[in-house]
Design an enzyme around this catalytic site. Structure first.
Site, PDB file in Angstrom:
ATOM      1  N   ASP A  17       0.776  -1.111   0.001  1.00 21.06           N
ATOM      2  CA  ASP A  17      -0.071   0.100   0.007  1.00 21.06           C
ATOM      3  C   ASP A  17       0.873   1.312   0.072  1.00 21.06           C
ATOM      4  O   ASP A  17       0.189   2.193  -0.080  1.00 21.06           O
ATOM      5  CB  ASP A  17      -0.910   0.046   1.003  1.00 21.06           C
ATOM      6  N   ASP A  40     -11.441  37.242 -32.456  1.00 20.36           N
ATOM      7  CA  ASP A  40     -10.912  36.020 -32.454  1.00 20.36           C
ATOM      8  C   ASP A  40     -11.750  34.916 -31.763  1.00 20.36           C
ATOM      9  O   ASP A  40     -11.585  33.796 -31.849  1.00 20.36           O
ATOM     10  CB  ASP A  40      -9.552  35.805 -31.778  1.00 20.36           C
ATOM     11  N   GLY A  50      -7.093  23.340 -33.294  1.00 17.91           N
ATOM     12  CA  GLY A  50      -7.803  22.407 -34.233  1.00 17.91           C
ATOM     13  C   GLY A  50      -8.063  23.134 -35.501  1.00 17.91           C
ATOM     14  O   GLY A  50      -7.901  22.613 -36.587  1.00 17.91           O
ATOM     15  N   LEU A  51      -8.608  24.225 -35.593  1.00 19.39           N
ATOM     16  CA  LEU A  51      -8.816  25.195 -36.741  1.00 19.39           C
ATOM     17  C   LEU A  51      -7.532  25.380 -37.587  1.00 19.39           C
ATOM     18  O   LEU A  51      -7.537  25.257 -38.848  1.00 19.39           O
ATOM     19  CB  LEU A  51      -9.398  26.497 -36.554  1.00 19.39           C
TER      20      LEU A  51
END
Length: 548
Positions: free
Chosen positions: A36, A279, A414-415
């Protein structure tokens, strides 16, 4: 018992360790089997603490079960007292030691140690880590807090305690610094921060402050409620996550202290302006899914909806103790809350909802990577990268700035990757082009071979065997960052339409974070119409169909 690869929370004794590790002079004697001690790694490897937790394990083995394990515990407690000389001691059992019923509390009391000993009864098979931390801090307050003088001395400024931050907490260190600065700007002094960096003496004087600030209800709320019942000490109900909640928090503190509410936000409160900028406005209406601990989920839903302009399409939490609050929050956004500690259920819901952004834990980060969906981590459990060396709070106005960056950048990147994919055949951006920031001073990559190599006759090279995976990736225009990794099947299912090369190329122009949904919708559309081969016309017919 269900076996799982990941868990959102550990057992309750890990929560007790978080409190003991956060404090400066408390030691935890844990009756536990060999093995543990793995819990030490949570603090030394993930949080990167420069010291191991103040925990002594009895580490009994299988052969010890036939003897006197109670004596093992007493020896461990004596040795911990002699070696570490703590100001207070916590004693308890791990989930395995709980089964042998050795009663660590009674055994420790029999030792008559010269310090306060707090026995922890943490039912490992009914409760989890956050509850264990909350119960440990609550019991420490019950055993240690002294009653203040009948007449408190006059103070030049009001004082408060900050309750809830602990070791292994998500950005707790930076949140405490940010909120302490905010309170000082309001002319409120912070008397004690507990349990993080608090001593036993600090806990003893908690009742002397005018009120308490509860930053993390999962850990600090039970103690704050007890302090209110015992000493009539009020506490704040608002968690300052996001610009709106921070303003509400300021108003609540001013109401408790009688101080004037500031007329405007500080100069460094950039997030509200950023969210309204050009933006960001094109991100308005993005569909977001939220999962994590109750405090961060409820706050994130408000920030996403009211400050970012996103649409909350689903939310949930693993915090069963705060399920009511999460369900009430979900009703405000017209969704049904998912209360579960099974990450597979969360993944199923994400697959069904197909959000454009996920706000979650490190588990949701892995789910998002498999689905090709942008993700930001907002809650524990977290990984080592969520304990940054830099200053990165989540609360207050600076925290709102950090949240804006953390949530919006995955969508913007991503864009950006989508645009790179669209122009990958352009004469300036193709793979062989020279770096654009160097202008014409550097030749293209294919022209960098040495002259001697160019003069030598080229050896015949066997053409590589065609690869379905490589061809598929090239056809879709995927990048090599692993976010959009795909595996082409060996052969299409008999009832599934195949894609023409032109249709695959057109599909690659769709941003990756919605490409999976577009593919599934088109295949379902083709299957309903009995189309065997998906062409560009089929793709656009499906788009028109699902846009209605």
């Amino acid at each position: 018992m269900q076996l799982t690869l990941w868990t959102y929370e550990g057992p309750p004794h890990v929560g007790a360790m978080r409190v003991a590790t956060a404090m400066t002079d408390v030691h935890y004697v844990l009756h536990a089997p060999q093995g543990d001690t793995y819990a030490d790694l949570l603090f030394t490897m993930i949080e990167r603490l420069p010291r191991r937790p103040p925990v002594t394990y009895t580490t009994f083995q299988a052969r010890d079960l036939g003897g006197d394990t109670a004596e093992l515990f007493k020896d461990a407690a004596r040795q911990a007292m002699a070696r570490f000389n703590p100001a207070a001691m916590l004693v308890g059992s791990s989930c395995t030691a709980e089964l042998i019923q050795d009663d660590p509390g009674g055994l420790a009391q029999a030792l008559k140690l010269p310090i306060p000993v707090v026995a922890l009864d943490l039912p490992s098979y009914q409760r989890k880590e956050n509850w264990g931390a909350s119960e440990t801090f609550y019991q420490l307050c019950r055993h240690l807090v002294h009653k203040p003088a009948s007449e408190k001395p006059a103070k030049a400024r009001p004082t408060c305690n900050i309750l809830g931050p602990s070791a292994l907490g998500f950005r707790h260190r930076d949140d405490v610094k940010e909120i302490t600065q905010l309170l000082k700007q309001l002319c409120v002094d912070v008397a004690v921060v507990a349990p993080l960096s608090a001593s036993v003496a600090d806990v003893q004087k908690l009742a002397e402050a005018d009120f308490n600030v509860v930053l993390y209800p999962e850990i600090g709320l039970a103690a704050a409620q007890w302090l209110q019942r015992q000493f009539d000490q009020p506490y704040t109900k608002t968690v300052p996550l996001g610009s709106h909640a921070t303003r509400d928090f300021i108003a609540e503190v001013c109401a408790l202290t009688g101080l004037p509410v500031p007329g405007q936000d500080p100069e460094h409160a950039h997030a509200p302006w950023y969210a309204k900028s050009v933006d960001s406005t094109y991100l308005t209406g993005k569909r977001v899914y939220i999962f994590g601990d109750a405090t961060h989920v409820v706050a994130a839903a408000r920030i996403a909806s009211q400050e970012m302009g996103f649409e909350v399409v689903g939310l949930g939490s693993y915090s069963r103790e705060f399920a009511r609050e999460v369900r009430d929050c979900a009703k405000r956004y017209g969704v049904e809350a998912l209360i579960t500690d099974d990450y597979l259920e969360v993944e199923d819901q994400i697959n069904a909802l197909q959000p454009e952004l996920i706000l979650g834990t490190q588990m949701e980060r892995h789910i998002a990577k498999r689905q090709g969906i942008p993700c930001a981590v907002i809650s524990a459990p977290v990984h080592v990268q969520d304990f940054p060396a830099r200053y990165a709070p989540q609360m207050g106005f600076e925290g709102a700035n950090v949240l804006f960056d953390t949530w919006v950048h995955p969508l913007m990147m991503g864009l950006e990757e989508h645009l790179i994919g669209m122009f990958r055949e352009d004469f300036e951006f193709h793979a062989g082009a020279a770096p654009s920031h160097l202008g014409s001073t550097r030749p293209a990559a294919e022209n960098l071979a040495p002259a001697s190599a160019a003069a030598a006759p080229a050896a015949p090279v066997a053409a590589p065997a065609p690869s379905l995976v490589t061809d598929s990736i090239q056809a879709k225009g995927l990048t090599s960052d692993g976010v959009k990794a795909v595996a082409a099947p060996a052969q299409a299912a008999s009832n599934q339409a195949t894609w023409s090369a032109e249709a695959e190329k057109e599909l690659g122009k769709i941003p990756f974070f919605v490409r999976g949904k577009a593919r599934r919708n088109t295949e379902r559309f083709a299957q309903d119409l009995g189309v065997a081969t998906i062409t560009v016309e089929t793709l656009y017919d499906a788009k028109a169909h699902f846009s209605r």
